[in-house]
Design a protein around this motif. Sequence first.
Motif, short mmCIF file in Angstrom:
data_model
loop_
_atom_site.label_atom_id
_atom_site.label_comp_id
_atom_site.label_asym_id
_atom_site.label_seq_id
_atom_site.Cartn_x
_atom_site.Cartn_y
_atom_site.Cartn_z
N SER A 1 11.06 17.96 -1.84
CA SER A 1 12.39 17.43 -1.56
C SER A 1 13.49 18.23 -2.25
N GLY A 2 13.10 19.19 -3.08
CA GLY A 2 14.08 20.00 -3.79
C GLY A 2 14.62 19.35 -5.05
N ALA A 3 13.99 18.27 -5.51
CA ALA A 3 14.45 17.58 -6.71
C ALA A 3 14.04 18.35 -7.96
N PRO A 4 14.84 18.27 -9.03
CA PRO A 4 14.43 18.89 -10.30
C PRO A 4 13.12 18.28 -10.80
N LEU A 5 12.24 19.12 -11.31
CA LEU A 5 10.92 18.67 -11.73
C LEU A 5 10.86 18.43 -13.24
N PRO A 6 9.98 17.55 -13.69
CA PRO A 6 9.70 17.46 -15.12
C PRO A 6 9.26 18.83 -15.66
N PRO B 1 -2.33 15.25 0.81
CA PRO B 1 -2.02 15.57 -0.59
C PRO B 1 -1.18 14.53 -1.30
N ARG B 2 -0.45 13.72 -0.55
CA ARG B 2 0.32 12.65 -1.19
C ARG B 2 -0.60 11.53 -1.68
N VAL B 3 -1.83 11.51 -1.14
CA VAL B 3 -2.86 10.54 -1.53
C VAL B 3 -3.86 11.17 -2.47
N SER B 4 -4.37 12.33 -2.07
CA SER B 4 -5.35 13.09 -2.85
C SER B 4 -4.74 14.44 -3.20
N PRO B 5 -3.96 14.51 -4.26
CA PRO B 5 -3.16 15.71 -4.52
C PRO B 5 -3.97 16.97 -4.81
N VAL B 6 -5.26 16.84 -5.06
CA VAL B 6 -6.08 18.03 -5.29
C VAL B 6 -6.09 18.94 -4.06
N TYR B 7 -5.74 18.38 -2.89
CA TYR B 7 -5.71 19.17 -1.66
C TYR B 7 -4.34 19.78 -1.39
N GLY B 8 -3.44 19.68 -2.35
CA GLY B 8 -2.10 20.20 -2.15
C GLY B 8 -1.97 21.67 -2.48
N PRO C 1 0.81 -1.22 0.00
CA PRO C 1 0.00 0.00 0.00
C PRO C 1 0.85 1.27 0.00
N PHE C 2 0.17 2.41 -0.03
CA PHE C 2 0.80 3.73 0.07
C PHE C 2 1.80 3.72 1.23
N PRO C 3 2.98 4.31 1.03
CA PRO C 3 3.41 5.15 -0.11
C PRO C 3 4.29 4.42 -1.13
N ARG C 4 4.23 3.08 -1.18
CA ARG C 4 5.16 2.32 -2.01
C ARG C 4 5.11 2.75 -3.48
N ALA C 5 3.91 2.79 -4.07
CA ALA C 5 3.81 3.13 -5.50
C ALA C 5 4.34 4.53 -5.77
N LEU C 6 3.99 5.48 -4.90
CA LEU C 6 4.45 6.85 -5.08
C LEU C 6 5.97 6.93 -5.01
N SER C 7 6.56 6.25 -4.04
CA SER C 7 8.01 6.28 -3.91
C SER C 7 8.69 5.69 -5.14
N LEU D 1 0.64 13.79 -10.19
CA LEU D 1 0.57 15.06 -9.46
C LEU D 1 1.16 14.91 -8.06
N SER D 2 0.91 13.79 -7.40
CA SER D 2 1.51 13.55 -6.09
C SER D 2 3.03 13.49 -6.20
N ALA D 3 3.53 12.88 -7.26
CA ALA D 3 4.98 12.81 -7.47
C ALA D 3 5.58 14.21 -7.63
N LEU D 4 4.90 15.07 -8.36
CA LEU D 4 5.39 16.44 -8.53
C LEU D 4 5.46 17.16 -7.18
N LEU D 5 4.44 16.98 -6.37
CA LEU D 5 4.43 17.61 -5.04
C LEU D 5 5.59 17.10 -4.19
N GLN D 6 5.79 15.79 -4.20
CA GLN D 6 6.85 15.21 -3.38
C GLN D 6 8.22 15.64 -3.88
N MET D 7 8.42 15.68 -5.18
CA MET D 7 9.71 16.09 -5.73
C MET D 7 9.98 17.55 -5.42
N ARG D 8 8.97 18.39 -5.55
CA ARG D 8 9.16 19.81 -5.21
C ARG D 8 9.56 19.97 -3.75
#
Length: 304
Positions: free
Chosen positions: A161-166, A216-223, A115-121, A152-159
């Motif tokens: 963490s300071g990672a470069p974004l697509p 937001p990592r689950v339902s990114p519309v709330y991010g 389960p979460f957060p495995r797929a997102l990671s 969208l959750s991946a974009l939030l998590q990468m931002r």
Amino acid sequence: MISPQAKAIESQLRLMREECTGPFDLQKQRENARNAHELTGVPIGVPHVSGQMAGVPVLRAVPDNDQGRFSVVFLHGGAFCLMSAWTHHRFAGYIAQACKAQVISPDYSLAPEKPFPRALSECVSVITAAREEHPRRLIALVGDSAGGGLALSALLQMRDSGAPLPFGAVLMAPWLDLTLSSPSVKSAAKRDVILIEENLREMAELYTGGEDLRDPRVSPVYGNFAGLPPLYVQASGNDLLRDDCTLLRDAYIAQGLELQYELFADMFHSFQFYAGKMPEAEHAIGKAAGFLKGACDKISNVQF
């Protein structure tokens, strides 16, 4: 007006949905979805290569017309519990063909086993690895349904963490609110030929394993979307998740960010999957490719 091909597929999907009545049965749904790719067309000139990136199994679509300007990471749908990179490999092939770019599809872990957060990671790891693989090649992100939510959750998590974004992302009929609070969950339910609210609620619980559905990592519309790249969101009129797209559109634009929104009023959920079988799907994928090429041009001044 929709094409005769789209009408035929819609009728077929309605019959399949009616056969899924009764108590929720995950194993039966997985079995029914196992060969979903057979319902789609076969892209010409797009071989697929299996491998691994960051320890995650991936399928790579390498089109004959690859221009090497950017790569696409494509996150498949399936309500976090169904489907695979294989069920979506033809879909990914049509995206590759239209974008003239390689498409990398992570075969991310499914719930409830993982389960979460495995797929997102895993998805974030593949996006990062794709960028590191070819440092001079830009990275775009595409996702459909649950894969759109993961994108969208991946974009939030990468931002965060300071990672470069697509440089840009395309969300096709994304599932962005696992609380299923959008008005269309009720208002469009009778017109939806694929999704069933009760089944989605079951799979949301299996995926989150008790986590807050408004995270937001689950339902990114709330991010909070500050700092995210341009988005192109494709919504379908006969989709009970349709209003997830409008909620995202309104929030993204309110924060002064770039988002293009398009409603395909007569279409069903994730109709783009049926590329090769209905012209509307190929048209939508072509528009997605056009958006990504344009976003890439703005950054790199590369002319396509």
